[in-house]
Scaffold this motif. Structure first.
Motif, PDB file in Angstrom:
ATOM      1  N   ASP A 365     -27.549 110.173  38.244  1.00 46.33           N
ATOM      2  CA  ASP A 365     -28.680 110.617  39.070  1.00 46.33           C
ATOM      3  C   ASP A 365     -28.875 109.757  40.326  1.00 46.33           C
ATOM      4  N   HIS A 366     -27.942 108.840  40.567  1.00 46.39           N
ATOM      5  CA  HIS A 366     -28.039 107.960  41.757  1.00 46.39           C
ATOM      6  C   HIS A 366     -29.355 107.194  41.810  1.00 46.39           C
ATOM      7  N   LEU A 367     -29.754 106.665  40.665  1.00 49.29           N
ATOM      8  CA  LEU A 367     -30.975 105.842  40.638  1.00 49.29           C
ATOM      9  C   LEU A 367     -30.556 104.368  40.548  1.00 49.29           C
ATOM     10  N   GLY A 368     -31.122 103.526  41.366  1.00 47.89           N
ATOM     11  CA  GLY A 368     -30.879 102.084  41.257  1.00 47.89           C
ATOM     12  C   GLY A 368     -29.552 101.620  41.840  1.00 47.89           C
ATOM     13  N   ILE A 369     -28.823 102.506  42.490  1.00 49.26           N
ATOM     14  CA  ILE A 369     -27.523 102.115  43.058  1.00 49.26           C
ATOM     15  C   ILE A 369     -27.721 101.057  44.149  1.00 49.26           C
ATOM     16  N   ASP A 370     -28.790 101.224  44.934  1.00 44.58           N
ATOM     17  CA  ASP A 370     -29.072 100.243  46.000  1.00 44.58           C
ATOM     18  C   ASP A 370     -29.333  98.850  45.436  1.00 44.58           C
ATOM     19  N   LEU A 371     -29.975  98.810  44.271  1.00 43.56           N
ATOM     20  CA  LEU A 371     -30.232  97.509  43.640  1.00 43.56           C
ATOM     21  C   LEU A 371     -28.911  96.818  43.317  1.00 43.56           C
ATOM     22  N   LEU A 372     -27.960  97.619  42.841  1.00 46.18           N
ATOM     23  CA  LEU A 372     -26.645  97.049  42.506  1.00 46.18           C
ATOM     24  C   LEU A 372     -25.950  96.569  43.781  1.00 46.18           C
ATOM     25  N   ARG A 373     -26.040  97.376  44.842  1.00 47.93           N
ATOM     26  CA  ARG A 373     -25.429  96.961  46.116  1.00 47.93           C
ATOM     27  C   ARG A 373     -25.999  95.621  46.563  1.00 47.93           C
ATOM     28  N   ALA A 374     -27.317  95.493  46.497  1.00 48.48           N
ATOM     29  CA  ALA A 374     -27.966  94.247  46.934  1.00 48.48           C
ATOM     30  C   ALA A 374     -27.508  93.079  46.060  1.00 48.48           C
ATOM     31  N   GLU A 375     -27.357  93.348  44.772  1.00 50.98           N
ATOM     32  CA  GLU A 375     -26.918  92.293  43.848  1.00 50.98           C
ATOM     33  C   GLU A 375     -25.490  91.859  44.180  1.00 50.98           C
ATOM     34  N   LEU A 376     -24.639  92.819  44.542  1.00 50.87           N
ATOM     35  CA  LEU A 376     -23.253  92.478  44.912  1.00 50.87           C
ATOM     36  C   LEU A 376     -23.241  91.598  46.165  1.00 50.87           C
ATOM     37  N   LEU A 377     -24.095  91.922  47.122  1.00 48.81           N
ATOM     38  CA  LEU A 377     -24.185  91.107  48.341  1.00 48.81           C
ATOM     39  C   LEU A 377     -24.641  89.700  47.994  1.00 48.81           C
ATOM     40  N   ARG A 378     -25.597  89.610  47.088  1.00 46.19           N
ATOM     41  CA  ARG A 378     -26.122  88.301  46.707  1.00 46.19           C
ATOM     42  C   ARG A 378     -25.019  87.462  46.056  1.00 46.19           C
ATOM     43  N   ILE A 379     -24.264  88.089  45.166  1.00 44.07           N
ATOM     44  CA  ILE A 379     -23.182  87.357  44.500  1.00 44.07           C
ATOM     45  C   ILE A 379     -22.130  86.915  45.510  1.00 44.07           C
TER      46      ILE A 379
END
Ligand SMILES: Nc1nc2c(ncn2[C@@H]2O[C@H](COP(=O)(O)OP(=O)(O)OP(=O)(O)O)[C@@H](O)[C@H]2O)c(=O)[nH]1
Ligand SMILES: [Mg+2]
Length: 459
Positions: A365-379
């Motif tokens: 459902d494309h929910l929370g994908i942006d959160l994962l993107r932000a987490e990848l940037l943080r890592i």
């Protein structure tokens, strides 16, 4: 590294078809070549001449533009001849063969990879960091990477490094002068504010390091591996991140066998997302193909910069997941991605726990994908500073780090009461050698060989 200025030639444009294609030659003196190709027709330097390109017997190969850059006003600093014809692979091969034949008597040969740029470096047209930026600009996979590479190519990175070298040199001169007058040694550090100067250099270096480290991210990107049990939604997540149907998704456990990868970019950082075969329970019966697929999964996990461990949020944690986690390599960041929250009722969220960061999302459902993107940037360590970045290489980061280490040791010497100026001076010298290796002032031949051999032919 010795300069070989015998004439060289190569096709300088990419293989394949194009509107135009360029054959380029460089050498100390290209007059014999030009005479062999064009007879009495004299090419005025830096002027475009429209000419027939012919075989030795006068038959026509192509018609195009010839430009002669007389050394030292050329890319390599030598005489350069560019023949711009039509960009077909066969016609360019014919033209190159003709150039090689016409230059045979003057020793013309095919250029090695990176040889044009190596000559530009040896003739002081570019320093080493700029030469590397040429290759990085050509290879740039995102707009941000290209922007940073051209920043380095323009000399901005080298200029910053030179400024650091100058600061260190200034300090060294002060110290060396004092070493010649030992009776003044005691209050030298006070009088000259050497400590203050050293502190300023260390601060400047730290700033350059962080800009370079961020730039290196743009160049290298990250390998992100999706791993987990069958059917948890790895392929669905790859598709959601890529914004396209890259991998096959079915309700059948064990759909993905071969790895499927797709490069995406987040804020200009290239991320290579790798979808793998689901990891089965030890006792499950599987066919030979799936077994090979799972072996490959572990191979990819071994090369990962980040592992996204997918779990089914609706099902919750299982023993099988614990076995998977236990086998992950130590030291690689792992994000626990709880997928299918549309079924479990969780909210899209990020939860930082001692064991790992947990992200709740729904690939479907494309929910929370942006959160994962932000987490990848943080890592990845990405910080948006708005400052221009240098597309640094690993080699630059190592040299900067090592220079910083020597400066910090120098600072420790300076802080002691019985200041040992000899040691202080030596650490400054070592820091300077490291910094200068970035721009190539003190670079051993084998390093230069490695750097230029990675270029493509014709560059
Ligand atoms: N409801 C719901 N279903 C999902 C979600 N993500 C994936 N699915 C479904 O789960 C099933 C498996 O999805 P895949 O993406 O193929 O799972 P996988 O982990 O790649 O599976 P293997 O390749 O077999 O290891 C499919 O039927 C998907 O439609 C989600 O977020 N919510
Ligand atoms: Mg799959």
């Amino acid at each position: 590294m010795k300069l070989d200025s015998s004439p060289i030639a190569a096709i300088a444009t990419a293989p394949g078809r194009g509107g135009i294609g360029v054959v380029r030659a460089s050498g100390k003196n290209l007059v014999p070549l030009m005479t062999a190709l064009f007879g009495t027709q004299v090419l005025k330097p830096r002027h475009a001449s429209y000419l027939p390109f012919t075989q030795a017997d006068g038959s026509l190969i192509d018609q195009g533009i010839a430009i002669h850059f007389k050394g030292p006003n050329s890319y390599t600093g030598e005489d350069v001849l560019e023949l711009q014809g039509h960009g077909g692979p066969v016609v360019l091969q014919l033209l190159l063969a003709r150039v090689l034949e016409a230059g045979k008597d003057s020793g013309l040969r095919l250029a090695e990879p990176g040889e044009f740029t190596r000559r530009a470096f040896l003739n002081d047209k570019l320093d080493l960091a700029q030469a590397e930026a040429v290759a990085d600009l050509i290879d740039a996979s995102t707009e941000a990477a290209a922007k940073s590479a051209s920043q380095s190519l323009s000399g901005a990175f080298s200029k910053t490094i030179h400024a650091l070298v100058e600061q260190v040199t200034g300090l060294r001169m002060l110290v060396e002068a004092t070493l010649d007058f030992p009776e003044e040694e005691i209050d030298f550090l006070e009088k000259s504010n050497a400590r203050g100067q050293l502190k300023a250099v260390i601060e400047a270096l730290n700033k350059v390091f962080s800009q370079a480290a961020q730039g290196a991210l743009l160049r290298e990107g990250l390998n992100v591996v999706l791993a987990g049990q069958p059917n948890v939604g790895k392929s669905s997540l790859l598709n959601a991140l890529a914004g396209a149907d890259v991998a096959i998704v079915t309700p059948i456990a064990g759909t993905t066998r071969d790895k499927v990868s797709e490069t995406i970019q987040i804020e200009g950082i290239p991320l290579n997302i790798i979808d793998t075969a689901g990891i089965r329970n030890a006792g499950d019966t599987i066919d030979a193909v799936e077994r090979i697929g799972i072996e490959r999964t572990w191979g990819e996990i071994g090369k990962a910069d980040v592992i996204l461990h997918l779990l089914d949020a609706d099902q919750g944690p299982t023993l099988a997941d614990e076995t998977i986690v236990a086998a992950f390599p130590a030291g690689v960041p792992v994000v626990r991605v709880w997928n299918k929250i549309d079924l479990s009722g969780h909210k899209p969220s990020v939860d930082v726990l001692p064991d790992a960061t947990h992200v709740y999302l729904s690939a479907h459902d494309h929910l929370g994908i942006d959160l994962l993107r932000a987490e990848l940037l943080r890592i990845a360590g990405w910080q948006q500073t708005g400052e221009s970045l240098y597309l640094a290489r690993e080699r630059h980061l190592i040299a900067l780090k090592s220079a910083g280490k020597h400066l910090n040791i120098a600072a420790e010497h300076a802080a002691q009461d019985d200041q040992s100026l000899d040691l202080f001076a030596e650490e400054l010298r070592l820091a300077q050698v490291q910094l200068s290796s970035i721009t190539g002032e003190f670079s051993p031949d084998d390093l230069l060989g490695v750097i230029f051999s990675r270029f493509c032919i014709g560059k």
